[in-house]
Structures are given as C-alpha cells and as structure tokens.
Design a protein around this motif. Structure first.
Motif, mmCIF file in Angstrom:
data_model
loop_
_atom_site.group_PDB
_atom_site.id
_atom_site.type_symbol
_atom_site.label_atom_id
_atom_site.label_comp_id
_atom_site.label_asym_id
_atom_site.label_seq_id
_atom_site.Cartn_x
_atom_site.Cartn_y
_atom_site.Cartn_z
ATOM 1 N N PRO A 29 70.921 21.067 37.832
ATOM 2 C CA PRO A 29 72.256 21.115 37.240
ATOM 3 C C PRO A 29 72.876 19.751 36.953
ATOM 4 C CG PRO A 29 72.378 21.551 39.587
ATOM 5 C CD PRO A 29 70.930 21.389 39.258
ATOM 6 N N TYR A 30 72.342 18.692 37.558
ATOM 7 C CA TYR A 30 72.965 17.383 37.413
ATOM 8 C C TYR A 30 71.939 16.333 37.012
ATOM 9 C CZ TYR A 30 76.593 19.851 39.962
ATOM 10 O OH TYR A 30 77.528 20.783 40.350
ATOM 11 N N THR A 31 72.479 15.216 36.493
ATOM 12 C CA THR A 31 71.607 14.119 36.060
ATOM 13 C C THR A 31 71.597 12.961 37.047
ATOM 14 O OG1 THR A 31 73.442 13.200 34.761
ATOM 15 C CG2 THR A 31 71.915 14.690 33.620
ATOM 16 N N ALA A 32 72.602 12.894 37.918
ATOM 17 C CA ALA A 32 72.672 11.812 38.902
ATOM 18 C C ALA A 32 73.479 12.268 40.103
ATOM 19 C CB ALA A 32 73.299 10.562 38.286
ATOM 20 N N VAL A 33 73.136 11.727 41.274
ATOM 21 C CA VAL A 33 73.845 12.042 42.519
ATOM 22 C C VAL A 33 74.017 10.745 43.296
ATOM 23 C CG1 VAL A 33 73.711 13.215 44.747
ATOM 24 C CG2 VAL A 33 73.001 14.413 42.681
ATOM 25 N N ALA A 34 75.249 10.479 43.742
ATOM 26 C CA ALA A 34 75.542 9.276 44.516
ATOM 27 C C ALA A 34 76.261 9.661 45.803
ATOM 28 C CB ALA A 34 76.398 8.310 43.707
ATOM 29 N N VAL A 35 75.796 9.095 46.921
ATOM 30 C CA VAL A 35 76.413 9.375 48.213
ATOM 31 C C VAL A 35 77.743 8.638 48.323
ATOM 32 C CG1 VAL A 35 76.185 9.118 50.715
ATOM 33 C CG2 VAL A 35 74.200 9.776 49.338
ATOM 34 N N GLN A 36 78.798 9.365 48.713
ATOM 35 C CA GLN A 36 80.118 8.774 48.894
ATOM 36 C C GLN A 36 80.429 8.517 50.369
ATOM 37 O OE1 GLN A 36 82.121 8.076 45.992
ATOM 38 N NE2 GLN A 36 80.081 8.491 45.184
ATOM 39 N N ARG A 37 80.051 9.450 51.216
ATOM 40 C CA ARG A 37 80.369 9.315 52.636
ATOM 41 C C ARG A 37 79.458 10.220 53.441
ATOM 42 N NH1 ARG A 37 84.462 11.926 55.760
ATOM 43 N NH2 ARG A 37 85.232 12.885 53.849
ATOM 44 N N VAL A 38 79.060 9.753 54.623
ATOM 45 C CA VAL A 38 78.236 10.537 55.544
ATOM 46 C C VAL A 38 78.895 10.499 56.918
ATOM 47 C CG1 VAL A 38 75.963 10.883 56.582
ATOM 48 C CG2 VAL A 38 76.138 9.941 54.269
ATOM 49 N N SER A 39 79.088 11.665 57.513
ATOM 50 C CA SER A 39 79.615 11.755 58.874
ATOM 51 C C SER A 39 78.705 12.672 59.672
ATOM 52 C CB SER A 39 81.057 12.272 58.886
ATOM 53 O OG SER A 39 81.173 13.457 58.116
ATOM 54 N N ALA A 40 78.711 12.498 60.996
ATOM 55 C CA ALA A 40 77.749 13.211 61.840
ATOM 56 C C ALA A 40 78.425 13.752 63.091
ATOM 57 C CB ALA A 40 76.596 12.292 62.225
ATOM 58 N N VAL A 41 77.697 14.654 63.738
ATOM 59 C CA VAL A 41 78.139 15.206 65.021
ATOM 60 C C VAL A 41 77.667 14.304 66.159
ATOM 61 C CG1 VAL A 41 77.961 17.181 66.586
ATOM 62 C CG2 VAL A 41 78.122 17.559 64.112
ATOM 63 N N GLU A 42 76.426 13.849 66.094
ATOM 64 C CA GLU A 42 75.822 13.081 67.189
ATOM 65 C C GLU A 42 75.944 11.573 66.950
ATOM 66 O OE1 GLU A 42 73.858 17.048 66.667
ATOM 67 O OE2 GLU A 42 74.197 15.320 65.346
ATOM 68 N N GLU A 43 76.138 10.816 68.032
ATOM 69 C CA GLU A 43 76.231 9.357 67.948
ATOM 70 C C GLU A 43 74.911 8.742 67.472
ATOM 71 O OE1 GLU A 43 78.693 7.343 68.301
ATOM 72 O OE2 GLU A 43 80.259 8.680 69.091
ATOM 73 N N ALA A 44 73.800 9.432 67.710
ATOM 74 C CA ALA A 44 72.498 8.885 67.320
ATOM 75 C C ALA A 44 72.406 8.648 65.819
ATOM 76 C CB ALA A 44 71.385 9.831 67.771
ATOM 77 N N ALA A 45 73.222 9.351 65.040
ATOM 78 C CA ALA A 45 73.172 9.187 63.581
ATOM 79 C C ALA A 45 73.711 7.835 63.144
ATOM 80 C CB ALA A 45 73.965 10.312 62.918
ATOM 81 N N ALA B 229 66.824 14.498 44.655
ATOM 82 C CA ALA B 229 65.673 15.312 44.260
ATOM 83 C C ALA B 229 66.051 16.788 44.195
ATOM 84 C CB ALA B 229 64.528 15.098 45.244
ATOM 85 N N TYR B 230 66.884 17.226 45.118
ATOM 86 C CA TYR B 230 67.284 18.636 45.204
ATOM 87 C C TYR B 230 68.134 19.071 44.015
ATOM 88 C CZ TYR B 230 69.263 22.860 47.380
ATOM 89 O OH TYR B 230 69.651 24.142 47.663
ATOM 90 N N LEU B 231 68.985 18.169 43.520
ATOM 91 C CA LEU B 231 69.954 18.546 42.484
ATOM 92 C C LEU B 231 69.613 18.047 41.084
ATOM 93 C CD1 LEU B 231 73.226 17.857 44.512
ATOM 94 C CD2 LEU B 231 72.259 20.091 43.956
ATOM 95 N N THR B 232 68.770 17.025 40.985
ATOM 96 C CA THR B 232 68.470 16.461 39.662
ATOM 97 C C THR B 232 67.011 16.603 39.265
ATOM 98 O OG1 THR B 232 67.915 14.215 40.423
ATOM 99 C CG2 THR B 232 70.265 14.722 40.103
#
Length: 312
Positions: free
Chosen positions: A238-254, A213-216
């Motif tokens: 600026p873009y027509t599509a966005v796909a998540v490649q990888r997510v990493s976090a600081v906290e274990e709760a994520a 939503a933020y970018l497309t």
C-alpha cells in the motif's frame, strides 16, 4: 494348537470357572448358617457377634447417567440491522412512500413514520455514512442500538434505535422511532505500558527495516523474522516508503546500546510515517522482538491493543 481347539477349551473352561465360584458362595453360606446356629446355642451375645460377622452382599450402584452440559446461547447483536434501518430511513421521504428506500424502512419498522425533509434540503438531509457504534441488551429480547450518521459537512448525529430480537437471534424489528442522542463520552485511557524510550540503534533499525518490507515490498520479510515465525507482507503493497518516527518499549532491555543475550524478548510500539501517492499517513505497530546472534529479529506482530498515551 489350532484356533478351533483353543475356542473349545475356552468354552469348556467358562462353565467350570462359573461352577467353582458358585460352589465357593455355597460354602460361605453354609459356614455362616453354622456360625449362627452355634451362636444361638451359646447365647445372645454370641448371636450378635455372629450376625455382625456374616458376609453381606452389596449390590453395585448403577452408574449415574451423564449430565448434559448446555451452553448458553449468545444473543445476536442487532447493530447491523439498526444501522441499515437508519441508513434507509434517513434517505426516505414521507411524500414518496413507494420508493425502494421507503419500502425497506417500512418493512423493517412497520410502526415508524418516515421523515419529511424540506424540499430544498437536497443532499444535506442524507448522510454520507451510517455506522452502529454501541449495542445494549435490555430485558425480554429488547435492544438499544446507537447509530452514528455522518454528513457531507462533517457533522455527525447519533440515533438511539429500539430493536426487538427473537430468542434465537434470527429476526429483528425496529419497535419505535429513532431518537437523536448525545455522542458517547470519551473513555479514560490507562497509562501506556510502553514507558521506555528506545534510542536510534539496532532495535529501531530492525523494526524500521521490517515494516518497510512489510508495507512497501522493499525486500523479503522473512529475513527480519525469528526462526519459526511466519508473516506475509501486505499485498499489494500500500505504500512506497516508511520512516520510523518513534519507538517505545515495555522492557528496559530495549534501550540498551548493545544487543543483549540470545533469547531476550522485548515488546515495542513503533510509530512510523508511511507515504504513498496520496500523502503521508501516521501508523503504529506493536512488535515483539528477540535477540539472536547479536541482532534483533521480529518474533510477533501484535498490533491492535496499544495504549500509547501520546508523545512523551
């Protein structure tokens, strides 16, 4: 009682109060004198006691004048000045000192000679872009600015430019010819704080939908935000599509399979692939998300300080 009568009584009371204070002071002085005379008659020891007990008038200290706090002036960085000079200097020719580029270079550095590229050099001698990459302040208003010049063939040359600045940072002068130097060394990158791998699930989906939503412009950004958070989508999109490649976090709760208790906050680094008519673009975003009512909501967009450390 009328205001006039009140004022009259106040004016009358002021002298009476002052007179009472004066009479009290006189009474103390008379008593002190009497005590001293009595002590003289009684002997030296009594005199010392009487003098020690005599009231002493202490004059109040005059309030000291507030000390003025001076903030040190921040010297203006001449990086932009050096960048402009190198740009026009590299585009100047010694055999054409009257050109606009040459005149500007000479006005910025009166004692620096113009270059003399070969006749067949053409566009290869002129950079496509010039960027100041480092400024170091020396003594006496002297600076050394490192400027990168990139050419059409992809090569880059780095120039160290000596610049003098006045104390106010309002005027600059290039004081010597630029010198070609080695490129700045790569800095050691500390280990990433995003050490927790986040699997596919509620959190990665929430982050991906928000960034889409933020970018497309696909959907309203507000629906993904925590209460009280205000973020506007990039406009125009600026873009027509966005796909998540990888997510990493600081906290274990994520990494939990279920959304934790309300108020739980996690900091994540989301690597996405954005697409437009010109191709695919790898982008990274730092987000803070909070759990509320069984879902993750974006509480802050914190991009700009990530230390990813590469794929794990």
């Amino acid at each position: 009682m009328s205001p006039g009568k009140q004022a009259s009584e106040s004016e009358a009371a002021a002298p009476m109060a002052a007179g009472a204070r004066l009479e009290s002071m006189r009474r103390r002085v008379r008593l002190s004198r009497l005590a001293v005379l009595t002590a003289i008659a009684a002997g030296p020891v009594a005199l010392c006691v009487a003098v020690a007990s005599t009231p002493t008038t202490v004059q109040a200290a005059t309030p000291s004048k507030p000390t003025a706090v001076r903030t040190a002036a921040v010297a203006a960085d001449p990086g932009g000045y050096a960048q402009l000079f190198v740009s026009v200097w590299l585009r100047s020719r010694a055999d054409d000192a009257t050109s606009a580029q040459a005149r500007l270079a000479q006005s910025m550095a009166p004692d620096v000679e113009l270059p003399a590229p070969a006749a067949g050099a053409g566009a290869q001698s002129k950079p496509e872009s010039v960027t100041a990459v480092r400024s170091a302040q020396r003594e006496g208003g002297a600076w050394s600015v490192t400027v990168a010049a990139q050419y059409a063939d992809g090569s880059v040359r780095y120039y160290a430019v000596p610049v003098a600045a006045d104390p106010a940072g309002a005027s600059f002068t290039v004081t010597g010819a630029p010198g070609v130097v080695a490129s700045p060394a790569r800095a050691e990158v500390p280990k990433s704080s995003y050490g927790v791998t986040v699997p596919e699930g509620d959190l990665s989906s929430a982050a991906g939908e928000f960034l889409a939503a933020y970018l497309t412009g696909a959907g309203e950004v507000d629906r993904y935000l925590a209460p009280g958070v205000k973020l506007s989508a990039v406009s125009p999109a600026p873009y027509t599509a966005v796909a998540v490649q990888r997510v990493s976090a600081v906290e274990e709760a994520a990494a939990a399979t279920k959304v934790p208790a309300d108020g739980t906050a996690v900091h994540v680094l989301v690597q996405v692939e954005a697409r437009d008519s010109g191709g695919r673009w790898p982008l990274g975003y730092e987000l803070m998300l909070k759990a509320r009512s069984g879902r993750w909501e974006v509480a802050a967009l914190e991009s700009g300080t990530a230390q990813d450390g590469g794929a794990r």
